[in-house]
Design an enzyme around this catalytic site. Structure first.
Site, PDB file in Angstrom:
ATOM      1  N   ARG A  57      85.004  74.100  19.508  1.00 21.14           N
ATOM      2  CA  ARG A  57      85.451  72.913  19.896  1.00 21.14           C
ATOM      3  C   ARG A  57      86.099  73.317  21.364  1.00 21.14           C
ATOM      4  O   ARG A  57      86.052  72.646  22.327  1.00 21.14           O
ATOM      5  CB  ARG A  57      86.206  72.133  19.416  1.00 21.14           C
ATOM      6  CG  ARG A  57      86.752  70.556  19.783  1.00 21.14           C
ATOM      7  CD  ARG A  57      87.080  69.723  18.768  1.00 21.14           C
ATOM      8  NE  ARG A  57      87.792  69.953  18.091  1.00 21.14           N
ATOM      9  CZ  ARG A  57      89.034  70.237  17.830  1.00 21.14           C
ATOM     10  NH1 ARG A  57      89.812  70.100  18.756  1.00 21.14           N
ATOM     11  NH2 ARG A  57      89.542  70.690  16.700  1.00 21.14           N
ATOM     12  N   TYR A 110      73.499  55.864  37.169  1.00 23.07           N
ATOM     13  CA  TYR A 110      72.762  56.100  35.923  1.00 23.07           C
ATOM     14  C   TYR A 110      73.421  54.877  34.745  1.00 23.07           C
ATOM     15  O   TYR A 110      74.594  54.491  34.914  1.00 23.07           O
ATOM     16  CB  TYR A 110      73.194  57.649  35.358  1.00 23.07           C
ATOM     17  CG  TYR A 110      72.613  57.686  33.877  1.00 23.07           C
ATOM     18  CD1 TYR A 110      71.262  57.918  33.580  1.00 23.07           C
ATOM     19  CD2 TYR A 110      73.433  57.767  32.859  1.00 23.07           C
ATOM     20  CE1 TYR A 110      70.515  58.134  32.398  1.00 23.07           C
ATOM     21  CE2 TYR A 110      72.907  57.845  31.350  1.00 23.07           C
ATOM     22  CZ  TYR A 110      71.442  58.058  31.392  1.00 23.07           C
ATOM     23  OH  TYR A 110      70.926  58.267  30.283  1.00 23.07           O
ATOM     24  N   ASP A 182      78.140  62.617  40.348  1.00 25.58           N
ATOM     25  CA  ASP A 182      76.988  62.751  39.755  1.00 25.58           C
ATOM     26  C   ASP A 182      75.626  63.621  40.585  1.00 25.58           C
ATOM     27  O   ASP A 182      75.352  62.795  41.350  1.00 25.58           O
ATOM     28  CB  ASP A 182      76.561  61.548  38.989  1.00 25.58           C
ATOM     29  CG  ASP A 182      75.247  61.959  38.064  1.00 25.58           C
ATOM     30  OD1 ASP A 182      74.858  62.904  38.193  1.00 25.58           O
ATOM     31  OD2 ASP A 182      75.179  61.211  36.962  1.00 25.58           O
ATOM     32  N   LYS A 207      68.555  67.538  32.525  1.00 25.29           N
ATOM     33  CA  LYS A 207      67.384  67.151  33.368  1.00 25.29           C
ATOM     34  C   LYS A 207      67.070  68.341  33.943  1.00 25.29           C
ATOM     35  O   LYS A 207      66.353  69.330  33.166  1.00 25.29           O
ATOM     36  CB  LYS A 207      68.047  66.247  34.392  1.00 25.29           C
ATOM     37  CG  LYS A 207      68.588  64.923  33.693  1.00 25.29           C
ATOM     38  CD  LYS A 207      67.740  64.062  33.065  1.00 25.29           C
ATOM     39  CE  LYS A 207      68.160  62.904  32.068  1.00 25.29           C
ATOM     40  NZ  LYS A 207      69.401  62.155  32.722  1.00 25.29           N
TER      41      LYS A 207
HETATM   42  C1  LIG Z   1      70.634  61.457  32.358  1.00 22.41           C
HETATM   43  C2  LIG Z   1      71.546  61.300  33.047  1.00 22.41           C
HETATM   44  C3  LIG Z   1      72.810  61.063  33.069  1.00 22.41           C
HETATM   45  C4  LIG Z   1      73.383  61.199  31.320  1.00 22.41           C
HETATM   46  O1  LIG Z   1      72.888  62.537  30.926  1.00 22.41           O
HETATM   47  P1  LIG Z   1      72.559  62.665  29.265  1.00 22.41           P
HETATM   48  O2  LIG Z   1      72.584  64.325  29.100  1.00 22.41           O
HETATM   49  O3  LIG Z   1      71.305  62.050  28.987  1.00 22.41           O
HETATM   50  O4  LIG Z   1      73.805  62.271  28.668  1.00 22.41           O
HETATM   51  C5  LIG Z   1      73.859  61.036  33.759  1.00 22.41           C
HETATM   52  N1  LIG Z   1      73.335  60.812  34.995  1.00 22.41           N
HETATM   53  C6  LIG Z   1      72.139  60.983  35.310  1.00 22.41           C
HETATM   54  C7  LIG Z   1      71.657  60.510  36.997  1.00 22.41           C
HETATM   55  C8  LIG Z   1      71.020  61.231  34.342  1.00 22.41           C
HETATM   56  O5  LIG Z   1      69.782  61.140  34.825  1.00 22.41           O
END
Ligand SMILES: *Cc1c(COP(=O)(O)O)cnc(C)c1O
Length: 389
Positions: A57, A110, A182, A207
């Site tokens: 963890r 998102y 992000d 992604k």
């Molecule tokens: C998919 C995504 C997230 C969230 O990510 P997860 O790994 O699915 O929790 C956050 N920001 C963007 C831009 C995303 O495409």
């Protein structure tokens, strides 16, 4: 590509060679949950924040290796890997905010980030304001004496809007407010927010960094001091990433530059083709000269990414037929892997939201979100061409 991106490609290929003394060419997978304690001095050492060899963890060797490579690529000191992109976002916000604080976020984020800032944080006494991210003045006007964090994401779905990172980061820094970006869609190959003054950078590694549609994970990258606060909160929330997912993501990282180069090229070629196609009314892609923020995108990005949206003149029905006739892309919602992925938001959300609600989010009935994969450009364009005819 710029020289700096070539340097980044070399970093991802060879930058972790001295991270351990193993002679294997690829990192070992370390699935161990816990590690032996060799005495009180060793305990002091391994139980320090962000050490990878005490209890899973608190971190693990595969995640630490991935976090270090990503942090260096983004130009910051430290990083931590989370179970998902949303675990990365929610843990960071819960670490840095408390009741009585205020957050500024964008209208376009998102969907999970929107839920976090617009619903979850207010339920814990953190106020939030969302602003049109194309306007630096809108960010400035939204700032209050208790503003602690500005949430950013660029380019952002669905209209591929671009946020001026340097301008917003400067506003925030002058007032002692942290900025949190992000960077999932751009990846460090196309954009490095910290080089524009952003304090904390985040990725959904599910992604492009993973890149093969086979893992869930997130990363947060920042200064040592901020990462220790986030790590501390993750101890309570239990949001750390798993070794195997980090091991897979590390493999993805080796080919990131190659893949992004093709994602970029495919999206630009597709956007250019669609821009002049008679069945298409509008194309949203920051790499097109017709994008209203193209100049800004050129200033802060070295490539424009693999994601674009466009509107079919024929509306909902035309979108359905288009997707049905495609043979190369999959109709799916998540993106960023080797295969092209396509979806029609109005067709999927139409049962839950009225056409008016969709329009408020910038979603027209004939809108298609297209995330290009790494297929040969000609084959992809040919398939899209036949599906449109
Ligand atoms: C998919 C995504 C997230 C969230 O990510 P997860 O790994 O699915 O929790 C956050 N920001 C963007 C831009 C995303 O495409």
């Amino acid at each position: 590509m710029e020289t700096s991106d070539r340097a980044l490609a070399m970093h991802f290929l060879c930058g972790d060679r001295d991270y351990d003394d193993d002679t294997a060419l690829t990192p070992a997978l370390s699935q161990s949950l816990n590690y032996r304690i060799l005495g009180p001095d060793h305990y002091e050492e391994i139980s320090a924040p962000m050490t990878p060899n005490f209890y899973a963890r608190r971190g693990n060797p595969n995640s630490q290796r991935l976090a270090r490579l990503l942090a260096a690529a983004e130009g910051v000191e430290e990083g931590m890997i989370f179970a998902s992109g949303m675990a990365a976002i929610s843990t960071t916000m819960m670490a840095l905010l408390q009741a009585g604080d205020h957050v500024v976020a964008q209208t376009d984020h998102y969907i999970g980030t929107n839920e976090m800032t617009n619903t979850v944080l207010p339920s814990y006494g953190v106020e939030s304001t969302v602003v049109d991210q194309t306007s630096v003045e809108a960010f400035e006007r939204a700032i209050r004496p208790n503003t602690k964090l500005i949430m950013l994401e660029t380019p952002a779905n669905p209209l591929m809007t671009v946020t001026d990172l340097s301008a917003v980061a400067a506003l925030a820094r002058d007032r002692g407010i942290l900025t949190f970006c992000d960077n999932t869609f751009a990846t460090p190959i196309n954009q490095r927010p910290a080089s524009h003054g952003v304090d904390i950078v985040m990725h959904s590694i599910s992604k492009y960094i993973g890149g093969h549609h086979d893992l869930l994970g997130g990363a947060v990258l920042s200064s040592r001091e901020i990462m220790e606060r986030i790590w501390d909160r993750s101890m309570v929330l239990g949001s750390a990433g798993a070794p195997f997912n980090s091991w897979l993501a590390l493999r993805g990282l080796r080919t990131l530059e190659l893949r992004i180069e093709r994602h970029n090229a495919n999206a630009l070629a597709l956007a250019e083709m669609l821009d002049t196609h008679s069945a298409v009314s509008r194309v949203f892609y920051p790499g097109l000269a017709t994008h209203p923020q193209h100049e800004l995108a050129r200033r802060q990005m070295s490539g424009f990414g693999g994601l674009l949206t466009f509107e079919l003149k024929g509306g909902l029905e035309a979108g359905r037929r288009f997707i049905e006739r495609l043979t190369v892309p999959d109709n799916a919602s998540s993106l960023g892997g080797v295969n092209s992925v396509v979806m029609q938001p109005a067709a999927l959300f139409g049962n839950r939201l009225s056409e008016d609600d969709l329009r408020k989010q910038g979603i027209a009935p004939g809108m298609i979100r297209f995330a290009t994969g790494i297929e040969p450009t000609g084959a992809l364009l040919e398939d899209v061409g036949q599906a449109l005819s």
